[in-house]
Design a protein around this motif. Structure first.
Motif, PDB file in Angstrom:
ATOM      1  N   ILE A  74      43.776  47.739  45.161  1.00 45.32           N
ATOM      2  CA  ILE A  74      43.389  47.549  43.757  1.00 45.32           C
ATOM      3  C   ILE A  74      42.143  46.674  43.672  1.00 45.32           C
ATOM      4  CG2 ILE A  74      44.080  46.490  41.567  1.00 45.32           C
ATOM      5  CD1 ILE A  74      47.001  47.244  42.350  1.00 45.32           C
ATOM      6  N   ARG A  77      39.043  48.634  44.609  1.00 44.99           N
ATOM      7  CA  ARG A  77      38.621  49.572  43.572  1.00 44.99           C
ATOM      8  C   ARG A  77      37.993  48.840  42.382  1.00 44.99           C
ATOM      9  NH1 ARG A  77      37.710  53.723  46.462  1.00 44.99           N
ATOM     10  NH2 ARG A  77      39.422  55.217  46.808  1.00 44.99           N
ATOM     11  N   ARG A  78      38.539  47.715  42.015  1.00 44.24           N
ATOM     12  CA  ARG A  78      37.972  46.986  40.885  1.00 44.24           C
ATOM     13  C   ARG A  78      36.579  46.464  41.222  1.00 44.24           C
ATOM     14  NH1 ARG A  78      42.557  43.282  38.035  1.00 44.24           N
ATOM     15  NH2 ARG A  78      41.006  43.317  36.357  1.00 44.24           N
ATOM     16  N   TRP A  82      35.991  50.545  39.297  1.00 47.14           N
ATOM     17  CA  TRP A  82      36.993  51.483  38.800  1.00 47.14           C
ATOM     18  C   TRP A  82      37.851  50.831  37.716  1.00 47.14           C
ATOM     19  CZ3 TRP A  82      39.366  55.823  42.025  1.00 47.14           C
ATOM     20  CH2 TRP A  82      38.433  56.349  42.922  1.00 47.14           C
ATOM     21  N   VAL A  84      41.722  50.515  36.197  1.00 48.96           N
ATOM     22  CA  VAL A  84      43.082  50.577  36.739  1.00 48.96           C
ATOM     23  C   VAL A  84      44.041  50.819  35.577  1.00 48.96           C
ATOM     24  CG1 VAL A  84      44.910  49.355  37.983  1.00 48.96           C
ATOM     25  CG2 VAL A  84      42.517  48.999  38.629  1.00 48.96           C
ATOM     26  N   TYR A  86      48.149  51.410  34.761  1.00 45.07           N
ATOM     27  CA  TYR A  86      49.422  51.202  35.449  1.00 45.07           C
ATOM     28  C   TYR A  86      50.603  51.423  34.510  1.00 45.07           C
ATOM     29  CZ  TYR A  86      49.277  46.498  33.353  1.00 45.07           C
ATOM     30  OH  TYR A  86      49.206  45.440  32.476  1.00 45.07           O
ATOM     31  N   ASN A 136      53.639  43.654  38.627  1.00 47.41           N
ATOM     32  CA  ASN A 136      52.300  44.117  38.281  1.00 47.41           C
ATOM     33  C   ASN A 136      51.321  42.977  38.049  1.00 47.41           C
ATOM     34  OD1 ASN A 136      52.741  46.885  38.490  1.00 47.41           O
ATOM     35  ND2 ASN A 136      53.461  47.072  36.381  1.00 47.41           N
ATOM     36  N   ILE A 140      47.893  43.095  40.034  1.00 46.61           N
ATOM     37  CA  ILE A 140      46.694  43.462  39.279  1.00 46.61           C
ATOM     38  C   ILE A 140      46.058  42.277  38.573  1.00 46.61           C
ATOM     39  CG2 ILE A 140      45.798  45.017  37.484  1.00 46.61           C
ATOM     40  CD1 ILE A 140      48.386  46.695  37.937  1.00 46.61           C
ATOM     41  N   ALA A 147      41.856  46.828  33.398  1.00 45.27           N
ATOM     42  CA  ALA A 147      43.225  46.931  33.916  1.00 45.27           C
ATOM     43  C   ALA A 147      44.160  47.116  32.725  1.00 45.27           C
ATOM     44  CB  ALA A 147      43.606  45.683  34.710  1.00 45.27           C
ATOM     45  N   LEU A 240      41.860  54.380  38.978  1.00 50.26           N
ATOM     46  CA  LEU A 240      43.011  54.245  39.872  1.00 50.26           C
ATOM     47  C   LEU A 240      44.253  54.141  38.995  1.00 50.26           C
ATOM     48  CD1 LEU A 240      44.485  53.687  42.578  1.00 50.26           C
ATOM     49  CD2 LEU A 240      43.885  51.262  42.269  1.00 50.26           C
TER      50      LEU A 240
END
Length: 273
Positions: A74, A77-78, A82, A84, A86, A136, A140, A147, A240
């Motif tokens: 994660i 990707r951030r 990207w 996210v 969830y 989470n 995250i 996010a 993601l």
């Protein structure tokens, strides 16, 4: 869902009650068999030619190393810019622990809202030792622009679940605390084989249609539609998605049905435990 839950727990009961339906050789080998058929979660990358959507199948309890690896992925990707998305049923003004208990009751399980343990945490030992609950916030961080929780609220879920039918004879529920106590009182060798049997059941059904068919649409289609809508709302961003393994295949299908340009770029397996 009630039937599916009872199927799993009845299987546990058969094993705990003396393993009378299996041969001694198969029972003895269950832990070895389970080690060779682990629970694999999908990591699927799709593209519509403009951007990528990566879907990571999740499970609510797993080894700490699994979650550590997901957290690193994660973070990477951030850093790459990207989004996210969830899964997490969100509390709201009408939510309280009794609401969670009501959801579980409608699905066939009794859980005391005054319990000191989350239902998943309570049952984690039936899957294996050393497993932890998915967090989470730890994976995250707090929700924000990049996010986002893409899920229903507890009230929405309760409203979408089918109401209890007083004429339905299939109303019995299973007490989770009682089940856990009965498991804790089993001999260690029986516990290990119960764990192996449940892991095998999960490994062979987690990605299949049987689980989806056993769940009400409030737990599947309703939530998957929210994911697809959120993807469509961000046409220029790589995304993601962290969602339960049972949802991944249908999200793929819904994307392809909505736009023929979507194709699967890659698919790999990640071990949960």
């Amino acid at each position: 869902m009630k039937r599916a839950l009872r199927t799993v727990l009845i299987a546990v009961g058969i094993l705990a009650g003396g393993l009378v339906t299996l041969t001694v050789g198969v029972v003895a080998a269950l832990p070895v068999i389970a080690d060779h058929i682990p629970l694999e979660l999908s990591r699927v990358v799709m593209s519509d030619g403009r951007r990528q959507v990566e879907m990571q199948g999740m499970v609510h309890v797993a080894k700490p190393d699994f979650y550590s690896g997901i957290a690193r992925h994660i973070a990477q990707r951030r850093q790459e810019g990207w989004l996210v998305f969830y899964e997490e049923v969100r509390p709201d003004d009408a939510s309280n622990p009794a609401g969670v208990a009501d959801v579980l009751r409608r699905l066939g399980a009794d859980w005391n809202p005054d319990s000191k343990q989350h239902p998943y945490e309570m049952m984690a030992k039936l899957l294996g030792d050393g497993l932890v609950l998915q967090d989470n916030r730890a994976l995250i961080g707090p929700p924000g622009p990049d996010a986002r929780n893409v899920d229903v609220t507890l009230s929405q879920l309760l409203a979408a679940l089918p109401p209890d039918d007083p004429d339905d004879a299939d109303q019995e529920t299973i007490d989770l605390a009682q089940l856990r106590d009965e498991y804790d009182n089993l001999p260690g060798w029986v516990q290990r084989r119960v764990q192996a049997a449940i892991r095998l059941m999960l490994a062979t059904t987690a990605s299949g249609s049987m689980v989806r068919e056993a769940l009400p649409p409030a737990l599947t289609t309703l939530r998957e539609e929210k994911v697809v809508a959120a993807i469509k709302a961000e046409p220029d961003r790589n995304i993601l998605i962290l969602y339960g393994q049972v949802h991944i295949g249908h999200i793929q299908t819904m994307l392809k049905d909505a736009d023929a340009r979507w194709r699967t770029v890659s698919s790999t397996a990640i071990l949960a435990f």
